[in-house]
Design a protein around this motif. Structure first.
Motif, short mmCIF file in Angstrom:
data_model
loop_
_atom_site.label_atom_id
_atom_site.label_comp_id
_atom_site.label_asym_id
_atom_site.label_seq_id
_atom_site.Cartn_x
_atom_site.Cartn_y
_atom_site.Cartn_z
N LYS A 251 71.42 -22.45 -19.87
CA LYS A 251 70.57 -21.26 -19.72
C LYS A 251 69.67 -21.09 -20.94
CE LYS A 251 73.59 -18.70 -16.70
NZ LYS A 251 75.00 -18.37 -16.77
N ASP A 252 68.38 -20.79 -20.69
CA ASP A 252 67.41 -20.63 -21.78
C ASP A 252 67.89 -19.62 -22.82
OD1 ASP A 252 65.72 -22.45 -20.79
OD2 ASP A 252 64.31 -21.02 -19.90
N ARG A 253 68.52 -18.55 -22.34
CA ARG A 253 68.90 -17.49 -23.29
C ARG A 253 70.03 -17.94 -24.22
NH1 ARG A 253 73.38 -14.72 -20.68
NH2 ARG A 253 73.37 -15.37 -18.50
N HIS A 254 70.65 -19.10 -23.92
CA HIS A 254 71.70 -19.62 -24.79
C HIS A 254 71.21 -20.78 -25.67
CE1 HIS A 254 74.85 -17.99 -21.78
NE2 HIS A 254 74.59 -17.12 -22.73
N ALA A 255 69.89 -21.01 -25.67
CA ALA A 255 69.35 -22.20 -26.37
C ALA A 255 69.77 -22.24 -27.85
CB ALA A 255 67.84 -22.23 -26.24
N LYS A 256 69.89 -21.06 -28.46
CA LYS A 256 70.23 -21.03 -29.89
C LYS A 256 71.63 -21.56 -30.17
CE LYS A 256 67.41 -17.11 -31.26
NZ LYS A 256 67.40 -15.71 -31.63
N ARG A 257 72.45 -21.60 -29.11
CA ARG A 257 73.83 -22.09 -29.29
C ARG A 257 73.90 -23.61 -29.28
NH1 ARG A 257 77.39 -18.23 -25.28
NH2 ARG A 257 76.42 -16.27 -25.88
N ARG A 258 72.84 -24.26 -28.78
CA ARG A 258 72.85 -25.73 -28.73
C ARG A 258 72.88 -26.27 -30.15
NH1 ARG A 258 67.88 -25.47 -24.53
NH2 ARG A 258 69.04 -24.43 -22.87
N LEU B 137 76.48 -35.50 -34.18
CA LEU B 137 76.62 -34.60 -33.02
C LEU B 137 76.74 -35.50 -31.80
CD1 LEU B 137 73.50 -32.37 -33.86
CD2 LEU B 137 75.88 -31.89 -34.50
N ASN B 138 77.82 -35.42 -31.09
CA ASN B 138 78.01 -36.31 -29.95
C ASN B 138 78.31 -35.53 -28.68
OD1 ASN B 138 77.76 -38.85 -31.33
ND2 ASN B 138 79.78 -38.49 -32.24
N PHE B 139 77.44 -35.70 -27.68
CA PHE B 139 77.66 -35.12 -26.35
C PHE B 139 77.92 -33.61 -26.47
CE2 PHE B 139 77.92 -39.53 -26.20
CZ PHE B 139 77.37 -39.90 -24.99
N SER B 140 77.05 -33.00 -27.26
CA SER B 140 77.20 -31.56 -27.52
C SER B 140 77.01 -30.77 -26.22
CB SER B 140 76.14 -31.13 -28.54
OG SER B 140 76.19 -31.97 -29.67
N ASP B 141 77.65 -29.61 -26.17
CA ASP B 141 77.54 -28.76 -24.97
C ASP B 141 76.07 -28.43 -24.71
OD1 ASP B 141 80.31 -28.71 -24.69
OD2 ASP B 141 80.51 -26.98 -26.02
N PRO B 142 75.61 -28.55 -23.44
CA PRO B 142 74.18 -28.37 -23.15
C PRO B 142 73.69 -26.91 -23.14
CG PRO B 142 75.38 -29.01 -21.15
CD PRO B 142 76.36 -29.08 -22.29
N TRP B 143 74.58 -25.97 -22.93
CA TRP B 143 74.17 -24.56 -22.81
C TRP B 143 72.89 -24.48 -21.97
CZ3 TRP B 143 77.60 -20.95 -23.89
CH2 TRP B 143 78.58 -21.23 -24.85
N LEU C 113 88.49 -29.21 -39.36
CA LEU C 113 88.36 -27.76 -39.40
C LEU C 113 88.40 -27.24 -37.97
CD1 LEU C 113 85.28 -27.35 -41.81
CD2 LEU C 113 87.67 -27.73 -42.41
N ARG C 114 89.19 -26.21 -37.72
CA ARG C 114 89.13 -25.53 -36.42
C ARG C 114 88.23 -24.31 -36.61
NH1 ARG C 114 94.45 -23.12 -34.45
NH2 ARG C 114 94.00 -21.88 -36.27
N GLU C 115 86.95 -24.54 -36.47
CA GLU C 115 85.97 -23.49 -36.80
C GLU C 115 84.78 -23.60 -35.86
OE1 GLU C 115 86.57 -21.26 -39.11
OE2 GLU C 115 88.19 -22.22 -40.24
N ASP C 116 83.99 -22.52 -35.82
CA ASP C 116 82.72 -22.52 -35.11
C ASP C 116 81.64 -23.03 -36.07
OD1 ASP C 116 80.30 -21.92 -33.89
OD2 ASP C 116 81.09 -20.09 -32.98
N GLU D 38 67.61 -23.56 -34.85
CA GLU D 38 68.47 -22.68 -35.65
C GLU D 38 69.59 -23.49 -36.31
OE1 GLU D 38 67.41 -22.01 -32.57
OE2 GLU D 38 66.23 -20.19 -32.87
N PHE D 39 70.15 -24.44 -35.56
CA PHE D 39 71.19 -25.28 -36.17
C PHE D 39 70.59 -26.25 -37.19
CE2 PHE D 39 74.36 -23.62 -33.30
CZ PHE D 39 75.51 -23.73 -34.05
#
Ligand code: SAM
Length: 211
Positions: free
Chosen positions: A121-128, A113-119, A92-95, A133-134
């Motif tokens: 900045k604290d304000r981006h923690a939800k994107r990890r 989940l392998n070597f996921s982007d660290p994001w 899938l090419r999806e978010d 949330e994930f």
């Protein structure tokens, strides 16, 4: 991760039958696509796809779906699959933030989940991808005995992830801060990032979380 634009990647992906274009249509029906009731394992953020492609080759009785948001890396995974034509592997090419739109409750047996982007900045923690949330999203699609497996060389992200597992109310069944020199090393399949960072001498951390 730094991404190079790969000319024609988007178009090639649009035409490729191993990439499912409207995954919402398959929600609750992935077994029909695969033509069997075998367990489905997904990898979120699979990059160039070495890990999931190797697993799919080694385990024909498990179905695999790789999710990657960028065409420029997904195209590399597709080059491999175009050659191998494994019947138990789709992409899938999806978010992954939309993952609950694609899969029904309990439809997935395992999430990698392998070597996921660290994001960082604290304000981006939800994107990890290991944020609570994930984990709430994973909770909605995983079978009751399903598990999340996570590897990284980023100690800050790993420590954050250990905390998030607990905050999400999940339990750890495996934790190691040096996978390659641990009892869990046997059978480990390296990802592209894992090869790169372990060659530099970085220890690889791994956790497995269940509810
Ligand atoms: N897993 C591969 C490896 O270990 O070699 C790639 C690691 S790379 C650092 C992280 C990948 O995850 C990137 O290709 C990125 O585009 C993808 N990714 C990050 N967040 C994502 C999301 N929300 N949905 C889908 N893919 C995502």
């Amino acid at each position: 991760m730094r991404l190079r634009n790969v000319r024609g990647a988007r178009e090639a992906i649009d035409e490729n039958s191993y990439v499912i274009k409207e995954p919402v249509k398959y929600k609750g029906k992935w077994a029909e696509l695969f033509g069997n009731d075998n367990p489905i394992h997904i990898e979120v953020g699979m990059g160039k796809g070495k890990f999931i492609t190797t697993l799919a080759e080694q385990n024909p009785d498990i179905n695999y779906i790789g999710i990657e948001k960028f065409s420029s890396v997904l195209i590399r995974a597709l080059e491999k699959q175009n050659e191998l034509q494994l019947p138990n592997l789709y992409f899938l090419r999806e978010d992954a933030a939309e993952i609950t739109e694609f899969f029904e409750q309990s439809e997935i047996a395992r999430i990698y989940l392998n070597f996921s982007d660290p994001w960082p900045k604290d304000r981006h923690a939800k994107r990890r991808l290991t944020s609570k949330e994930f984990f709430a999203r994973y909770d909605q699609i995983l079978a009751p005995d399903g598990e999340v497996q996570f590897k990284t060389d980023n100690r800050m992200l790993f420590d954050f992830s250990l905390e998030q597992v607990e905050e999400a109310g999940w339990k750890l069944t495996l934790t190691t801060f040096d996978l390659h020199h641990s009892e869990y090393a046997e059978g480990n399949i390296m990802t592209e990032y894992e090869e790169r960072f372990s060659a530099k001498g970085n220890p690889i951390c791994k956790l497995v979380a269940v509810r």
